[in-house]
Design an enzyme around this catalytic site. Structure first.
Site, PDB file in Angstrom:
ATOM      1  N   LYS A  14       0.876  -1.190   0.000  1.00  9.84           N
ATOM      2  CA  LYS A  14       0.000   0.000   0.000  1.00  9.84           C
ATOM      3  C   LYS A  14       0.905   1.229   0.000  1.00  9.84           C
ATOM      4  CE  LYS A  14      -3.816   0.785   2.383  1.00  9.84           C
ATOM      5  NZ  LYS A  14      -4.908   1.060   1.444  1.00  9.84           N
TER       6      LYS A  14
HETATM    7  N1  PMP Z   1      -7.990  -2.635  -2.355  1.00 12.10           N
HETATM    8  C1  PMP Z   1      -7.405  -1.444  -2.322  1.00 12.10           C
HETATM    9  C2  PMP Z   1      -6.735  -0.938  -3.558  1.00 12.10           C
HETATM   10  C3  PMP Z   1      -7.425  -0.687  -1.152  1.00 12.10           C
HETATM   11  O1  PMP Z   1      -6.852   0.515  -1.108  1.00 12.10           O
HETATM   12  C4  PMP Z   1      -8.073  -1.194  -0.022  1.00 12.10           C
HETATM   13  C5  PMP Z   1      -8.118  -0.384   1.245  1.00 12.10           C
HETATM   14  N2  PMP Z   1      -6.991  -0.633   2.041  1.00 12.10           N
HETATM   15  C6  PMP Z   1      -8.666  -2.442  -0.099  1.00 12.10           C
HETATM   16  C7  PMP Z   1      -8.616  -3.142  -1.292  1.00 12.10           C
HETATM   17  C8  PMP Z   1      -9.336  -3.050   1.093  1.00 12.10           C
HETATM   18  O2  PMP Z   1      -8.356  -3.377   2.035  1.00 12.10           O
HETATM   19  P1  PMP Z   1      -8.675  -3.420   3.593  1.00 12.10           P
HETATM   20  O3  PMP Z   1      -9.851  -4.285   3.748  1.00 12.10           O
HETATM   21  O4  PMP Z   1      -7.434  -4.025   4.165  1.00 12.10           O
HETATM   22  O5  PMP Z   1      -8.907  -2.036   4.031  1.00 12.10           O
END
Ligand code: PMP
Length: 305
Positions: A157
């Site tokens: 991320k």
């Molecule tokens: N995909 C992307 C591209 C994201 O930015 C996120 C948010 N973090 C998610 C999926 C969902 O991830 P999470 O459930 O860990 O927040």
């Protein structure tokens, strides 16, 4: 959109007022997107604030920067403690969103990031309710494709990665949709700009694998576990967009979006165009877990007070 930011933020080990947390314009991350970040929710219920899956978020935060040899000078334990102190110092007594991140500071114009590059670690918090209308949103299949792991680590991320999400979101909003759905370079469904995606067909919940260039989201993991608890079949496999159009139900999930029904895609109704019963069941179970009403998953919650 200005954030209703809480008064104090945390920067490099100290609590300071938000106005005092400033960085130079030569900061590497501003130029190249060299920042690793997380989005975490904390929920207020029964007289306490509880941070959801903080250990998993911190683990991913560290791993994200490791792909780019970025040093993180605090342990997960220290960061968790800092987050609790940040919430307490701001007397946060409402559900909120917490954004921890670290980034390359003054490192000239060099692209050779390594352990010696200076980094800064920061976090801030603000009260946060629903991101989307939980009665269902419209989505479109974006003409922008989700980037592939052949070009950049898809599981990291990193700030820079989000230009892909931003361009897809701009396009979806300009065309009048609430949200975009991105296909990967091979034409399979990947995910939304900031959420994973599930299709429901009968009693099966299907979500794309990481090999479809989807982030292995923490909420996606929660949903897979809750779906199994509710005796649905869960399938992680590549999905074609035609399967989305023909699904009984579709929903997005992510920390910010929680579980959000998608009721139309490209103007076509999904099912009868209303949130379906399976989505509603998962939403209700998710709510129970994050509010601390499901003892089975109490380990996922970290109490602030
Ligand atoms: N995909 C992307 C591209 C994201 O930015 C996120 C948010 N973090 C998610 C999926 C969902 O991830 P999470 O459930 O860990 O927040």
């Amino acid at each position: 959109m200005k954030l209703p930011l809480a008064r104090y933020v945390w920067l490099d080990g100290r609590l300071v007022t938000a106005e005092r947390a400033r960085v130079p314009i030569t900061t590497h991350a501003i130029h190249y997107g060299t920042s690793a970040f997380e989005g975490i929710r904390a929920y207020w219920s029964t007289g306490n604030l509880r941070i959801f899956r903080v250990n998993d978020h911190l683990k991913r935060l560290r791993r994200s920067g490791e792909h780019y040899s970025m040093s993180l000078d605090f342990s997960d334990e220290q960061l968790k403690e800092a987050m609790i102190i940040l919430c307490r110092k701001n007397n946060m007594r409402r559900s909120c969103y917490i954004r921890p991140f670290y980034f390359v500071g003054e490192y000239g114009i060099s692209l050779h990031v390594n352990r010696s590059a200076p980094t800064h670690m920061a976090m801030f918090v603000f009260p946060f309710g629903d991101l989307f209308d939980k009665r269902g949103i419209s989505a479109c299949i974006s003409s922008w494709k989700r980037f592939s792991a052949a070009s950049i680590p898809t599981q990291a991320k990193m700030g820079g990665n989000y230009l892909n999400s931003i361009i897809a979101t701009i396009d979806a909003k300009e065309r009048g949709f609430d949200e975009a759905i991105l296909l990967n370079l091979r034409g399979y469904v990947s995910e939304a700009p900031g959420e994973n995606i599930f299709a429901i067909c009968g009693n099966r919940l299907i979500t794309p694998p990481s090999s479809s260039s989807a982030l292995e989201g923490i909420t996606r993991d929660v949903v897979l576990k809750l779906a199994r608890d509710a005796r649905y079949h869960t399938v992680v496999k590549p999905i074609r967009k035609e399967h989305l159009y023909g699904a009984d139900e579709v929903f997005l999930c992510g920390t910010a979006a929680e579980v959000t029904p998608v009721t139309t895609i490209d103007g076509k109704k999904i099912g009868d165009g209303r949130p379906g019963p399976v989505t509603e069941e998962i939403m209700a179970r998710y709510c129970d877990v994050v509010l601390g009403r499901d003892a089975k998953y109490s380990d996922w919650l970290t109490e602030v007070y």
